[in-house]
Design a protein around this motif. Structure first.
Motif, short mmCIF file in Angstrom:
data_model
loop_
_atom_site.label_atom_id
_atom_site.label_comp_id
_atom_site.label_asym_id
_atom_site.label_seq_id
_atom_site.Cartn_x
_atom_site.Cartn_y
_atom_site.Cartn_z
N SER A 37 -28.50 -2.87 55.04
CA SER A 37 -27.06 -2.63 55.00
C SER A 37 -26.72 -1.36 54.22
O SER A 37 -25.88 -0.56 54.64
CB SER A 37 -26.36 -3.84 54.37
N LYS A 38 -27.39 -1.15 53.09
CA LYS A 38 -27.17 0.06 52.30
C LYS A 38 -27.56 1.31 53.09
O LYS A 38 -26.87 2.32 53.05
CB LYS A 38 -27.97 0.00 51.00
N LEU A 44 -23.83 6.26 57.84
CA LEU A 44 -22.49 6.40 58.41
C LEU A 44 -21.61 7.27 57.52
O LEU A 44 -20.84 8.12 58.00
CB LEU A 44 -21.85 5.03 58.61
N GLU A 45 -21.71 7.06 56.22
CA GLU A 45 -20.90 7.84 55.28
C GLU A 45 -21.29 9.32 55.31
O GLU A 45 -20.42 10.19 55.17
CB GLU A 45 -21.05 7.27 53.87
N LYS A 46 -22.56 9.62 55.50
CA LYS A 46 -22.99 11.01 55.61
C LYS A 46 -22.32 11.71 56.79
O LYS A 46 -22.09 12.92 56.77
CB LYS A 46 -24.51 11.09 55.77
N ILE A 49 -17.93 8.94 58.74
CA ILE A 49 -17.36 7.82 59.49
C ILE A 49 -16.79 6.79 58.53
O ILE A 49 -17.40 6.48 57.50
CB ILE A 49 -18.44 7.18 60.39
N GLU A 50 -15.63 6.26 58.84
CA GLU A 50 -15.01 5.22 58.02
C GLU A 50 -15.88 3.97 58.03
O GLU A 50 -16.28 3.48 59.09
CB GLU A 50 -13.63 4.90 58.60
N VAL A 51 -16.18 3.43 56.85
CA VAL A 51 -17.12 2.32 56.73
C VAL A 51 -16.49 1.12 56.03
O VAL A 51 -15.81 1.28 55.01
CB VAL A 51 -18.40 2.75 55.95
N THR A 52 -16.73 -0.07 56.56
CA THR A 52 -16.37 -1.32 55.89
C THR A 52 -17.66 -2.07 55.61
O THR A 52 -18.44 -2.34 56.53
CB THR A 52 -15.45 -2.18 56.77
N LYS A 53 -17.88 -2.41 54.34
CA LYS A 53 -19.13 -3.05 53.93
C LYS A 53 -18.92 -4.54 53.65
O LYS A 53 -17.81 -5.02 53.51
CB LYS A 53 -19.67 -2.37 52.67
N ASN A 54 -20.04 -5.24 53.54
CA ASN A 54 -20.07 -6.65 53.12
C ASN A 54 -19.22 -7.56 54.01
O ASN A 54 -18.58 -8.49 53.54
CB ASN A 54 -19.60 -6.77 51.66
N THR A 58 -23.54 -9.30 54.63
CA THR A 58 -24.31 -8.06 54.69
C THR A 58 -23.95 -7.18 55.89
O THR A 58 -24.58 -6.15 56.11
CB THR A 58 -25.82 -8.36 54.75
N GLY A 59 -22.97 -7.58 56.67
CA GLY A 59 -22.59 -6.79 57.84
C GLY A 59 -21.89 -5.50 57.47
O GLY A 59 -21.26 -5.39 56.41
N VAL A 60 -22.01 -4.51 58.34
CA VAL A 60 -21.38 -3.20 58.15
C VAL A 60 -20.63 -2.83 59.43
O VAL A 60 -21.13 -3.06 60.54
CB VAL A 60 -22.44 -2.11 57.84
N VAL A 61 -19.46 -2.25 59.27
CA VAL A 61 -18.67 -1.80 60.42
C VAL A 61 -18.29 -0.34 60.22
O VAL A 61 -17.74 0.03 59.18
CB VAL A 61 -17.40 -2.65 60.61
N GLY A 62 -18.60 0.49 61.20
CA GLY A 62 -18.17 1.88 61.19
C GLY A 62 -17.07 2.08 62.22
O GLY A 62 -17.05 1.41 63.25
N LEU A 63 -16.16 3.00 61.95
CA LEU A 63 -15.06 3.27 62.87
C LEU A 63 -14.96 4.76 63.14
O LEU A 63 -14.72 5.55 62.23
CB LEU A 63 -13.74 2.74 62.31
N ILE A 64 -15.18 5.14 64.39
CA ILE A 64 -15.01 6.53 64.83
C ILE A 64 -13.68 6.62 65.55
O ILE A 64 -13.45 5.92 66.55
CB ILE A 64 -16.15 6.96 65.78
N LYS A 65 -12.80 7.46 65.05
CA LYS A 65 -11.48 7.63 65.65
C LYS A 65 -11.50 8.83 66.57
O LYS A 65 -11.82 9.94 66.17
CB LYS A 65 -10.43 7.80 64.56
#
Length: 392
Positions: A37-38, A44-46, A49-54, A58-65
């Motif tokens: 997860s880390k 994604l942060e590099k 991309i907008e990231v939602t953690k935990n 342990t799931g991760v969600v990225g959002l590309i606009k």
């Protein structure tokens, strides 16, 4: 666009390759994917991309606009490994004894990160948003439903979900789609038969659960062969059978555990009811009692036919018309992607990785191994279907 995706894949392939190897060397079980997860969050942060953690632990969600307003499409990868000790002998072998990526989830996660890298470069051309769902615990507990309950399909609201699986019984370079039911519900049943223990030399003074257990196991197969329509798939397998501790004592209890596989909820309901009915009749007729538990794990995975069309067309752009085919029959394996299909129009795909279909790569096997190059077709197909869904 196909040429552009090819160029972007070549640009990022080495990075995706390294990520896959890193994940494979450090496998983690369901809801314990902390380091994975880390890693996902960091990559994604590099990219900005907008990231939602935990999410669901342990799931991760990225959002590309995208550069233009529009719908939101979600792409999903699973991150968890299996409790299997790896027996392969190569440089990126698991460093975690007793745990390995024996189903390709390392490739799914790395491929979706590759998709993130590609789509992030062309986001200004997208009409809408892309959600990147990195999900925990597909193998046993099921991380899809907890993620859905925590809002992964909202804010922004998701209009369609696509996912894929690297598949060891399909030739590499080939992609398999399925309109309608694609995978089964992998439900679990437990039957405990309570008898009366005693001396094996005087069985009439006891209520022996062992022959009762044998009758139950045999009878359950007649549900499939005589009570169910033979054109309607149903599997009832008794896989864990246990009773007694020594050779000369009649045991008090007997245990049967197994799995039920169905492709629709009507058959699922029928199987649960029929199993208990058979158990009750047999056990009580022999003067014993029983406990029955039926755990509904994942629902059947039923692809939306329109989304299967979109996915099929996207795959053909990547591997060519001649390399995309419709599965002749569904798989009786289970997959918790099914929870997404119950919420929004969705579709799943199998991406081949076998060099010889006569000798398939066996999933959940201690020597499970496949070549990195097969991530290309998975990643590019998911990227293409996202583009097609949003821009068409």
């Amino acid at each position: 666009m196909n040429q552009k995706l090819n160029d972007l894949w070549e640009k990022y392939y080495k990075k995706v390759y390294d990520i896959r190897h890193q994940i494979h060397m450090n496998p983690e079980l369901g809801f314990e994917e902390y380091e994975t997860s880390k890693l996902v969050s960091s990559e994604l942060e590099k990219l900005g991309i907008e990231v939602t953690k935990n999410v669901a632990k342990t799931g991760v969600v990225g959002l590309i606009k995208g550069g233009y307003p529009g719908k939101t499409v979600a792409l999903r990868a699973d991150m968890d490994a299996l409790r299997i000790n790896e027996e392969g002998d190569y440089e990126f072998k698991s460093k975690n004894p007793g745990v390995m990526h024996a189903c390709g989830h390392d490739g799914h996660t790395a491929s979706l990160l590759g998709v993130a890298m590609m789509l992030n470069e062309i986001k200004d051309e997208l009409h809408g948003n892309v959600k990147l769902i990195f999900q925990p615990a597909e193998e046993v507990e099921g991380g899809a439903l907890p993620m859905i309950k925590e809002g992964v399909l909202e804010n922004p609201k998701v209009d369609a979900v696509f996912g894929g699986h690297l598949w060891g019984s399909i030739e590499e370079g080939k992609v398999a789609v399925k309109h309608g039911a694609m995978m089964a519900s992998p439900d679990i049943f437990t039957i405990k038969i309570h008898g009366k223990g005693g001396h094996a030399g005087v069985p009439h003074a006891s209520v022996d659960p062992v022959p009762i257990m044998a009758q139950v196991i045999t009878a359950l197969q007649t549900i499939v062969s005589r009570k169910n329509d033979p054109t309607n798939p149903l599997v009832i397998s008794c896989c864990n059978v246990h009773s007694g501790e020594c050779h000369n004592a009649i045991p008090t209890e007997a245990l049967i555990q197994g799995t039920v596989r169905t492709l629709n909820n009507e058959t699922r309901d029928f199987a649960e009811e029929a199993i208990e009915k058979f158990v009750k009749g047999i056990v009580e007729s022999q003067g014993a009692s029983y406990e029955f538990e039926f755990i509904r794990q994942f629902p059947p995975l039923v692809n939306d036919k329109n989304m299967a069309d979109v996915l099929e067309k996207a795959a053909k752009k990547i591997v060519g018309d001649e390399n995309v085919f419709e599965l002749a029959t569904p798989s009786m394996g289970g997959e918790d992607f099914a929870f997404y299909t119950e919420e929004v129009p969705s579709s799943f795909v199998f991406v081949g990785m076998a060099k010889d279909v006569e000798n398939p790569i066996l999933h959940h096997n201690a020597k499970f191994a496949w070549e990195d190059k097969n991530m290309k077709n998975l990643a590019k197909t998911l990227a293409q279907v996202a583009i097609d869904f949003l821009n068409n």
